[in-house]
Design an enzyme around this catalytic site. Sequence first.
Site, PDB file in Angstrom:
ATOM      1  CB  SER A 120      69.283 -50.035  96.033  1.00  0.00           C
ATOM      2  OG  SER A 120      70.514 -49.299  95.352  1.00  0.00           O
ATOM      3  CE  LYS A 123      72.939 -52.349  96.642  1.00  0.00           C
ATOM      4  NZ  LYS A 123      72.548 -51.614  95.879  1.00  0.00           N
ATOM      5  CB  SER A 308      72.201 -49.346  99.711  1.00  0.00           C
ATOM      6  OG  SER A 308      71.797 -49.689  98.756  1.00  0.00           O
TER       7      SER A 308
END
Length: 476
Positions: A120, A123, A308
Site C-alpha cells: 500500500s 498509494k 489505506s
Amino acid sequence: MRKAATAAVTAATVLVLAGGYAGLDAGGVVPGPLTTTPAPTAPALPTAPAATRPAQDPQAVLPALDPDAPRPDPAVLGGDLAPFLGDPALGAEVSASVRDALTGDDLLSDGVDVPRTPASVTKVLTAVAALRALGPTSRAATTVVDGATPDEVVLLAGGDVLLGAGAGNPDAVDGHAGLDDLAAATATKLLAAGRTAVAVRLDDSAFSGPTTSPGWGSGDVAAGFVAPIAPLAVDEGRLAAGETAPRDPDPALAAARTFAAALAAHGVQVLDPGGGVVRASAVPGAATIASVRSATTAEQVEFMLTTSDNTLAEVLARRVALATDRQGTFDDASRAVVDQIAALGLDVSGTALQGGSGLGRDTRIPARVVTDVLVLVAAGKHPELGSVAAGLPVAGVSGTLLDRYDQPDSAAAAGVVRAKTGTLTGVSSLAGYVRDTDGRLLAFAVMSDSVAPGGSASARRAQDRFATALLACGCR
C-alpha cells in the site's frame, strides 16, 4: 458507523481510528474517541489539519524545514541503523532510503534502486498523481441527464464511489454526496415539467476493461478488502456494515437501483420497477436534470491514505487516466500514475504499477522513487500536494498506524512518525517522515518483500524500531 469514521478523518483534530485487516493493511477505520494520550516526549508532528483546504502547504502539517538544524552524518547514521536493517524479521530482501527533506541529500541508500513490491505504499504515488492531474479542488459528479426518449433519464457515473444512499453529509468524505438528494432534485425537475413516469438507465462507461485485477487475491472482493472497480457506488459497494464487509459484484448497477427506488419514493413512477434498471449510453450533450458532487480530490486523497482505502485508490488512478486522455482501465491507470510522477521531474526507472492501490502483486517501485516523492512533497514547491503529507497516518494516533508504536522499543516515536504502511503476504513497507532528535526533518522508506510466512507482525515491529532509531539518531 462509516460516516462517523469519515468525519473523524477530516476533523481539525486527529481522532483515534481503529482499522486494518488480516494479511493486508488496506482496511479502513472505525470510530474512536478523541485521543487523550499525553503528548509524546519526543518532538511531535503537529496535528494533521482537515483536508478542507484544498491546496494545503505541507509546512502546515510537517515541521518547518530548519536549515540550521544539524544534518546527520551519513556514515554515523548508516552504522547506527545497520542492526535494524539486519533484523531477520525483515527477510533477506530489504531496501532502505533516508533523505534529508530539506536538501534531498541521501543519508542512507541500501538497495534503493531495486524494484520491490511495495504493497500500500503505492498509494503515495497514486495520491500525488491524483492531486497533480485532477487538481485538489476537483470533485467527481454523479449526474442525471435526459435520456434518448422523453420517458427515460440516464444516471451518469462520474467516479464517486463514496456516495451515501440517503442524504449527503457536507462534513464527510465518505457519504459527502447522497443519492436521495439526487433523486429528490431529479423528481422536483421532472414533476415540474409534467414528467411523472420515467425509466432509469445507467451509463457507467467512463471506466472500461476488467473490474478486478489479476494481481488481487482470489478472495479479496468477498473478504471486503476491495470492490470491483466502477465509476459509481454507494459506500464502495458494501453489502453490510463494516469496513471489510463483502462487496456487491456490480456496485454501479446496485447504486442505480438505489437511485431508482429513491426516485419512486419522491413521487416519480419508475418504469420497469423491481430492479429493471439497464445500461444505456447517455446522449452526447443531453440536458442535465440534477447533479451531486463528491468531496474534493484533496479530501479524498487524505481519506484514502489515512484509511489505506484500496477501492478509492483504484478509482482515483482511473480518474487520473481519464484526465490525461487515456482509457479508464487498470493498465491505463497504472501507466498514468507513473507518467504523472515522471512529469514532476522524478526518475521513475524500475517503477511499474499493477493498479493504484498496491494490492497488485506485480507492482514494483524502488525505494529511491518513494523518497523522491516524499522529498518533493515536503519541499512545498508544489502546494497542491499538501494533502499527501496530511493524509499519512500518525504513529499510535491515526489510521493504519493507530495500533503500532505501543511497544517499549518504539513508543518514543508515537505521535512523531507520519508514514504510509504497506502489507501483503510476504511484504512489509513503511515510508514517511520523522523529525530527528536534532530537529532535522527526514524522509524515509524501508521496504521488505521476502518476509517469512506468518511474519508480517514481526516485520512491522522491526520497521517501527527502524523509524524509532531514526528519530533518536542525531547521528553526528
